[in-house]
Enzyme design. Sequence first.
Site, PDB file in Angstrom:
ATOM      1  N   ALA A 137      15.882 -45.571 -16.477  1.00  0.00           N
ATOM      2  CA  ALA A 137      16.989 -44.683 -16.112  1.00  0.00           C
ATOM      3  C   ALA A 137      17.458 -43.985 -17.387  1.00  0.00           C
ATOM      4  O   ALA A 137      18.303 -44.501 -18.124  1.00  0.00           O
ATOM      5  CB  ALA A 137      18.122 -45.481 -15.477  1.00  0.00           C
TER       6      ALA A 137
ATOM      7  N   ASP B 152      17.796 -46.406 -22.105  1.00  0.00           N
ATOM      8  CA  ASP B 152      17.538 -46.901 -20.751  1.00  0.00           C
ATOM      9  C   ASP B 152      18.821 -47.493 -20.180  1.00  0.00           C
ATOM     10  O   ASP B 152      19.274 -48.568 -20.599  1.00  0.00           O
ATOM     11  CB  ASP B 152      16.424 -47.954 -20.807  1.00  0.00           C
ATOM     12  CG  ASP B 152      15.920 -48.345 -19.426  1.00  0.00           C
ATOM     13  OD1 ASP B 152      16.624 -48.078 -18.436  1.00  0.00           O
ATOM     14  OD2 ASP B 152      14.827 -48.941 -19.345  1.00  0.00           O
ATOM     15  N   HIS B 153      19.393 -46.789 -19.204  1.00  0.00           N
ATOM     16  CA  HIS B 153      20.693 -47.198 -18.651  1.00  0.00           C
ATOM     17  C   HIS B 153      20.591 -48.458 -17.801  1.00  0.00           C
ATOM     18  O   HIS B 153      21.628 -49.003 -17.386  1.00  0.00           O
ATOM     19  CB  HIS B 153      21.270 -46.052 -17.816  1.00  0.00           C
ATOM     20  CG  HIS B 153      22.776 -45.994 -17.831  1.00  0.00           C
ATOM     21  ND1 HIS B 153      23.553 -46.828 -18.593  1.00  0.00           N
ATOM     22  CD2 HIS B 153      23.647 -45.177 -17.185  1.00  0.00           C
ATOM     23  CE1 HIS B 153      24.821 -46.551 -18.409  1.00  0.00           C
ATOM     24  NE2 HIS B 153      24.914 -45.544 -17.549  1.00  0.00           N
ATOM     25  N   ARG B 154      19.394 -48.946 -17.559  1.00  0.00           N
ATOM     26  CA  ARG B 154      19.272 -50.217 -16.837  1.00  0.00           C
ATOM     27  C   ARG B 154      19.823 -51.370 -17.674  1.00  0.00           C
ATOM     28  O   ARG B 154      20.359 -52.346 -17.118  1.00  0.00           O
ATOM     29  CB  ARG B 154      17.801 -50.515 -16.498  1.00  0.00           C
ATOM     30  CG  ARG B 154      17.172 -49.557 -15.501  1.00  0.00           C
ATOM     31  CD  ARG B 154      15.723 -49.932 -15.260  1.00  0.00           C
ATOM     32  NE  ARG B 154      14.936 -49.882 -16.501  1.00  0.00           N
ATOM     33  CZ  ARG B 154      13.704 -50.384 -16.614  1.00  0.00           C
ATOM     34  NH1 ARG B 154      13.137 -50.981 -15.578  1.00  0.00           N
ATOM     35  NH2 ARG B 154      13.063 -50.290 -17.764  1.00  0.00           N
TER      36      ARG B 154
ATOM     37  N   VAL C  39      21.104 -50.601 -21.257  1.00  0.00           N
ATOM     38  CA  VAL C  39      21.971 -50.082 -22.316  1.00  0.00           C
ATOM     39  C   VAL C  39      23.049 -49.214 -21.672  1.00  0.00           C
ATOM     40  O   VAL C  39      22.751 -48.161 -21.112  1.00  0.00           O
ATOM     41  CB  VAL C  39      21.163 -49.250 -23.344  1.00  0.00           C
ATOM     42  CG1 VAL C  39      22.102 -48.711 -24.429  1.00  0.00           C
ATOM     43  CG2 VAL C  39      20.043 -50.076 -23.958  1.00  0.00           C
TER      44      VAL C  39
END
Length: 438
Positions: free
Chosen positions: A229, A409-411, A413
Amino acid sequence: MARFELKLPKMGESVAEATITSWLKEVGDTIEQDEAILEIATDKVDSEVPSEVDGVLVEVLFNVDDVVQVGQTIAIIETEGESNASAQAPKAQEVVEEKAAPAVAEVAQTVVAAKESAAPISSNGERFYSPLVKNMAKAEGIAQAELDAIPGSGKDNRVTKADMQEYLKTRGSQPAKAVAAPVTQAPAKAAAKQVAAPVVSAGGDEIIEMTRMGKLIAHHMVESVQKSAHVQSFIEADVTNIWNWRKKVKNDFMKREGENLTFTPIFMEAIAKALRDFPMMNISLQGDTIIKKKNINLGMAAALGNGDLIVPVIKNADQLNLVGMTKAVNDLASRARDNKLKPDDIQGGTYTVTNVGTFGSIMGTPIINQPQVGILALGAIRKVPAVIETPDGDFIGIRYKMFLSHSYDHRVVNGALGGQFVKAVKDYLEAWDANREI
């Protein structure tokens, strides 16, 4: 005459296989020791395999585009002298052969059965299989039906390399599965290949085949976008002190170290410090498991002359001083341009940096290098008017500034961590000591 088995050499800790791209010698050719016999390709690096002996190439065991495991015999070279096998006592040899015969027959039957059951692997509407997974399935005799039954930890239940390795560890202890592909599937798949849409072009258009590396890069980029993401944070850094300091010391640095001091090692030093401050940016994600990396290994994206991209890695970057960092950056960049990188040079990266400013871009939205969780793009340094705050008041002055573009990576972070990290890089750059000794 003795027969020497040329094996695929070990090319790095994480390199288990390679693809043969071309044979430089033919059967019957005379070969000298250390002379290149064939060219191979791993995930991104092309290299040559030299002969370990003098002799004549008498047998080639693999074709171009075949995938070979490290340690496998790839060719036979006939050399002068008596082979060790012929010097063995006949009686001992007969005993060994007699004992080995049943085992050899059993292994042969297993191999034949595996080959018969391993129908060609292909992706379907429900599941996509990467070339690496297909090659692993082919090498292990895993047919389509068996592969379809393996649980996947990737996006949309995709089977990853880690899934295959985990499955193979326990495959022998699991009940046998019906792996024979339905007879009706083979013609259907063959027909599908025959009706593949041809390349359509208008008159005068040039059709260019993608390079092997280009295809790999395309696959990795699409896979990364589908898996991670992607979110970006941007920040502007004032690098006036760095600009002036480098201008002052670069000539002396060249005379003393014999190296060109560019901005890249300075930026790399700041990024390594920020990663040490924020270790949760120095991680990788495998399925639902986070792996916190012990070492800080910075990948340095480098553009090649043919338009392809490669990412050599500076190992333990946080332990290098500026001289060591400069030497590492220049060495990897030079060998990347000359196509002399070794497979181990591009392995083990924990975070990647790309310098989009080289081509004049002021910012970018880079794609994460899997399985890492972040990548930083360095924009072009520009002279701009800026407000300068002083104890005596504010005034307008000319400063050297650049944008830092951070993709993460928004998964795993969140925005706070992603923003704090890139802010730390900015702070290290702006706090550069203008009187620093080299």
